[in-house]
Design a protein around this motif. Structure first.
Motif, PDB file in Angstrom:
ATOM      1  N   PHE A   1       0.838  -1.205   0.000  1.00 30.65           N
ATOM      2  CA  PHE A   1       0.000   0.000   0.000  1.00 30.65           C
ATOM      3  C   PHE A   1       0.877   1.261   0.000  1.00 30.65           C
ATOM      4  O   PHE A   1       0.549   2.261  -0.628  1.00 30.65           O
ATOM      5  CB  PHE A   1      -0.912  -0.011   1.231  1.00 30.65           C
ATOM      6  CG  PHE A   1      -1.744   1.234   1.420  1.00 30.65           C
ATOM      7  CD1 PHE A   1      -2.887   1.450   0.657  1.00 30.65           C
ATOM      8  CD2 PHE A   1      -1.392   2.192   2.365  1.00 30.65           C
ATOM      9  CE1 PHE A   1      -3.654   2.592   0.833  1.00 30.65           C
ATOM     10  CE2 PHE A   1      -2.152   3.329   2.545  1.00 30.65           C
ATOM     11  CZ  PHE A   1      -3.283   3.534   1.776  1.00 30.65           C
ATOM     12  N   ALA A   2       2.015   1.183   0.721  1.00 28.70           N
ATOM     13  CA  ALA A   2       2.898   2.345   0.861  1.00 28.70           C
ATOM     14  C   ALA A   2       3.407   2.849  -0.485  1.00 28.70           C
ATOM     15  O   ALA A   2       3.691   4.040  -0.631  1.00 28.70           O
ATOM     16  CB  ALA A   2       4.073   1.998   1.770  1.00 28.70           C
ATOM     17  N   VAL A   3       3.515   1.954  -1.467  1.00 25.49           N
ATOM     18  CA  VAL A   3       3.941   2.412  -2.802  1.00 25.49           C
ATOM     19  C   VAL A   3       2.793   2.447  -3.807  1.00 25.49           C
ATOM     20  O   VAL A   3       2.782   3.274  -4.715  1.00 25.49           O
ATOM     21  CB  VAL A   3       5.111   1.561  -3.351  1.00 25.49           C
ATOM     22  CG1 VAL A   3       6.398   1.891  -2.624  1.00 25.49           C
ATOM     23  CG2 VAL A   3       4.831   0.088  -3.259  1.00 25.49           C
ATOM     24  N   LYS A   4       1.789   1.564  -3.613  1.00 23.70           N
ATOM     25  CA  LYS A   4       0.672   1.567  -4.560  1.00 23.70           C
ATOM     26  C   LYS A   4      -0.220   2.791  -4.365  1.00 23.70           C
ATOM     27  O   LYS A   4      -0.809   3.299  -5.316  1.00 23.70           O
ATOM     28  CB  LYS A   4      -0.197   0.306  -4.369  1.00 23.70           C
ATOM     29  CG  LYS A   4       0.382  -0.929  -5.003  1.00 23.70           C
ATOM     30  CD  LYS A   4      -0.572  -2.093  -4.793  1.00 23.70           C
ATOM     31  CE  LYS A   4      -0.004  -3.390  -5.293  1.00 23.70           C
ATOM     32  NZ  LYS A   4       0.003  -3.502  -6.755  1.00 23.70           N
TER      33      LYS A   4
ATOM     34  N   ALA B   1       0.846   5.721  -2.652  1.00 26.30           N
ATOM     35  CA  ALA B   1       1.881   6.463  -1.931  1.00 26.30           C
ATOM     36  C   ALA B   1       1.368   7.784  -1.365  1.00 26.30           C
ATOM     37  O   ALA B   1       1.740   8.176  -0.258  1.00 26.30           O
ATOM     38  CB  ALA B   1       3.071   6.710  -2.854  1.00 26.30           C
TER      39      ALA B   1
END
Ligand code: SF4
Lengths: 512, 268
Positions: free
Chosen positions: B183-186, B188
């Motif tokens: 989730f942190a990159v999808k 962001a």
């Protein structure tokens, strides 16, 4: 004037990123959801048997869903016996066609509406408008959305993204073109805004001959429909017009009158944090005698529109328990920052993220992105009054997106192909799995990272940029834990490892 | 009592100091701890991103590696939750039927897997581990520890018994920090917004350190705090519990970027 459309919206991350930059929207949402969160927690804490009520709510819904065909037929019989007419709509287009024809048959070109998720889902207002019929929303927040040519962003408070000043401006500039204009010198005081809406709407109620509603519950044994609301506009729409058309999702049926006991406790406390909602309207069929209260003509349009597809999915079907209380939205940290519009359907927030991809499928970029619109923090599951394990369904739907597999689409068992754009991720996940299956390779990778750690850039290119745009990277240590263990507790660990490796290889047989 | 440490891939690779701290606390309490070197990852990143089939071999490996132990202890709430909540389900679906043995074994191992604070409080019955940590600390309850495992006040009770430690309340403590794995990159933007709000809450407490039971969340929170130029340091519960007046057990790694001993940062 039918408002915008959710069609053709970008994937969730794009829309959400834009919303995050909108500081006014974030302020409005933070304030609104923060207030209701605390109140809900209090209202729920008052009931010592909440956990059992919640379990009962889930159990009643599950049992009903397992025998849905049976209860729907009983409902149809009961409604028909009470003088109503039941119509079955397989999808949005069919439901819109049925309602349009029913309105046309009355000769009217105006209808008043009770706030209804089902009619938003199918885009009824736009369909009516295309047929020259104007639908007036009568719920205050829904009215704000309609007048503002806007889209709803919350299940219960569709205009949650608007603040008082914005609402005053919309009333001042738009009310006149829809009917009675806003009073001169209207301020942004809530009481004044409500009075302006009341005067504007009163005109519509008194004139309307056709009402359109949804329903919170339908009782199979009696054929009774139930609408739960706070403003009284629903009561007006349900009682004053001569013709009432209710569009209701098939999952809204409950077997018996007694089952309402559970839901009429769960719903208000979860949604508005009230012990009891101000208006609960119930009606059974049509008013028969001359002079009797209520509509003389009642039509129930039972809507499938993807629901039986969801029902065929043993993990996903729990989404059909939803009683649309919106507690999961109010508690969701992602919803609070992304806003409701980013979810691209009438159902925003966590419930939208699991319902929309089941009702519409995962073919579009937006729909395929919805199961990822969550950090899986579990706050939604914790508050859901019918115990929908939203994180579990999200992960289940993520699997459908990246790996494809069996699913029911439009009533047919189909093999869904993995969504596009996940090839690199899939390769990375496979590689990671391979490394984790081969601890020697894992150790080699860790050592390489440690040796080169002084060379690591602070900002990453490509997909890694999503991390370093807002966060520092952790420093890679000089030595991994497993290397430290081998060095410090060496022989023992080495021997064990060798033994473990041999065991693992032997057990795994033909596996790569 | 045969106890194994499941250190987790994140802690193994990036925060070895936490692993050594967990080990130190357990050994100080007289527990003999084993570290089977064939362990790797619980499969959480794969599973939570939708790659259930890539997770299956890791679930089987986990069961094979740890089946001989009475207890498996891990310094991660989310990995413990992954094992306890999801391994039995995944194994039942993948290895049910013909290889019922593997499914049963996975479920058995899962039921014996504990997050560190659970193991200390529930299995060992200890809330005072004899630690000394003279700093102001705020505690962030990470989501899977809080909601899936139901850790409740266990970490707090451990912290409250640390001498010298002043525990200050974190506003909005129960709200997710925004990490969420991929989730942190999808997502962001939303992740960073959640993280910034969390960081602001942490800074508002005036604490010198923010403590949690998950290094992955601390990596995200710490990364945001560092980018903001904040002096608050992220520190894993195990490292606080491992510290004594004789100094921190994980000395040496502290200088290697692990959130640990505060003395040298005190000077800032
Ligand atoms: S999913 Fe649960 S919490 Fe969310 S709206 Fe539906 S019933 Fe309410």
């Amino acid at each position: 004037m039918s408002g915008g459309t959710f069609l053709g919206m970008p994937p969730f991350p794009e829309a959400a990123a834009a919303a995050v930059r909108d500081t006014r929207l974030r302020g409005n949402l933070r304030h609104a959801t923060g207030t209701i969160r605390a109140k809900r927690a209090q209202a729920v804490a008052e009931l010592p048997d909440w956990a059992r009520l919640r379990a009962a709510g889930a159990a009643i819904k599950d049992r009903t869903l397992r025998h849905l065909d049976h209860y729907l037929e009983r409902l149809e019989e009961a409604v028909t016996a009470a003088g109503g007419t039941v119509h079955w709509a397989a999808d949005a287009a069919e439901a819109n066609r049925i309602v349009t024809e029913l309105v046309r048959a009355t000769g009217e070109s105006e209808v008043v509406k009770v706030k209804s998720m089902a009619t938003q889902e199918i885009g009824l207002n736009a369909a009516l408008e295309a047929a020259g019929i104007r639908a007036y929303e009568t719920d205050l927040a829904e009215l704000i959305v309609q007048l503002g040519d806007d889209l709803p962003s919350h299940i219960l408070v569709p205009a949650i993204h608007r603040n008082r000043g914005e609402i005053r401006d919309i009333f001042r500039s738009e009310m006149g073109s829809w009917g009675r204009p806003a009073p001169d010198g209207l301020s942004d005081e809530p009481a004044e805004l409500a009075e302006a809406a009341r005067l504007h709407l009163r005109e519509k109620f008194l004139r309307a001959r056709v009402g359109i509603s949804g329903a919170n519950f339908m009782v199979a044994e009696t054929g009774t429909l139930v609408v739960v609301e706070s403003e009284g506009n629903g009561r007006m729409c349900l009682t004053l017009p001569e013709t009432l058309i209710s569009v209701v999702g098939i999952e809204k049926v409950v077997p018996t009158w007694r089952d309402l006991e559970v839901f009429l406790q769960l719903l208000p406390r979860s949604s508005t944090a009230e012990r009891m909602n101000p208006y609960t309207s119930m009606w059974t069929g049509a008013a028969d005698a001359e002079g009797a209260d209520g509509p003389r003509d009642f039509h129930l349009v039972l809507l499938d529109n993807g629901r039986t597809d969801a029902l065929a999915d043993t993990v996903g079907r729990q989404a059909l328990r939803c009683i649309r209380c919106s507690a999961c939205l109010n508690v969701c940290p992602v919803y609070e920052r992304a806003g409701g519009h980013a979810y691209g359907s009438a159902y925003p927030g966590p419930i939208g993220a699991i319902l929309t991809p089941q009702l519409r499928g995962t073919a579009s970029g937006l729909d395929a992105s919805l199961p990822y619109a969550s950090s899986l923090c579990g706050a939604c599951y914790e508050v859901c009054p019918v115990a929908i394990d939203i994180p579990q369904v999200l992960v289940h739907l993520r699997e459908r997106v990246v790996e494809g597999g069996e699913a029911t689409v439009r009533g047919r068992r189909t093999t869904v192909r993995p969504a596009r754009g996940h090839a690199a991720e899939r390769a990375a996940m496979r590689a990671a799995r391979w490394v984790f299956e081969h601890p020697a390779a894992l150790r080699a990778g860790q050592r390489l990272a440690s040796r080169t750690r002084r060379l690591h850039p602070r900002r990453l290119p490509g997909p890694g940029r999503a991390w370093t745009a807002s966060r520092e990277l952790p420093e890679v240590p000089a030595e991994s834990f497993r290397d430290w263990w081998r060095r410090e507790r060496g022989d023992d660990g080495g021997g064990r490892e060798a033994r473990g490796e041999r065991e693992a290889r032997g057990e795994r047989g033909g596996d790569r | 009592m045969r106890v194994a440490l499941f250190v987790t891939c994140v802690t193994d690779t990036l925060y070895p100091g936490t692993g050594r701290a967990a080990l130190a606390v357990l050994e100080r309490l007289g527990v003999e701890v084993d570290f089977p070197l064939t362990q790797s990852c619980c499969g959480q990143p794969q599973f939570n991103t939708g790659y259930r089939r890539e997770t299956e071999p890791l679930v089987r490996r986990f069961a094979e590696v740890f089946r001989g132990y009475d207890h498996v202890v891990t310094p991660s709430g989310s990995c413990a939750a992954m094992v306890r909540e999801n391994h039995p389900r995944i194994a039942a679906r993948a290895f049910g039927g013909g290889a019922a043995g593997t499914a049963a074994e996975a479920a058995g191992v899962a039921s014996r897997t504990y997050e560190l604070s659970e193991f200390l409080v529930d299995v060992l019955g200890v809330t005072d581990v004899g630690a000394y940590y003279p700093h102001t600390v705020t505690y962030h309850p990470t989501c899977h520890g809080l909601r899936t495992l139901g850790l409740g006040d266990r970490p707090r009770r451990l912290l409250e018994n640390v001498r010298g430690l002043e525990l200050v309340e974190l506003p909005g403590a129960q709200e997710c920090c925004g990490f969420g794995g991929t989730f942190a990159v999808k997502n962001a933007a939303v992740s960073a917004a959640m993280g910034s709000d969390k960081a602001r809450g942490i800074e508002s407490t005036g604490a010198q350190a923010v403590c949690a039971v998950d290094n992955s969340c601390l990596m995200h929170i710490g990364g945001i705090l560092a980018r903001r130029g904040s002096a608050v340091r992220p520190v894993h519960l195990a490292e606080i519990l491992a510290s004594t007046d004789a100094g921190t057990v994980v000395d040496g790694t502290a200088a290697e970027g692990t959130p640990a001993n505060g003395t040298e940062e005190e000077a800032r």
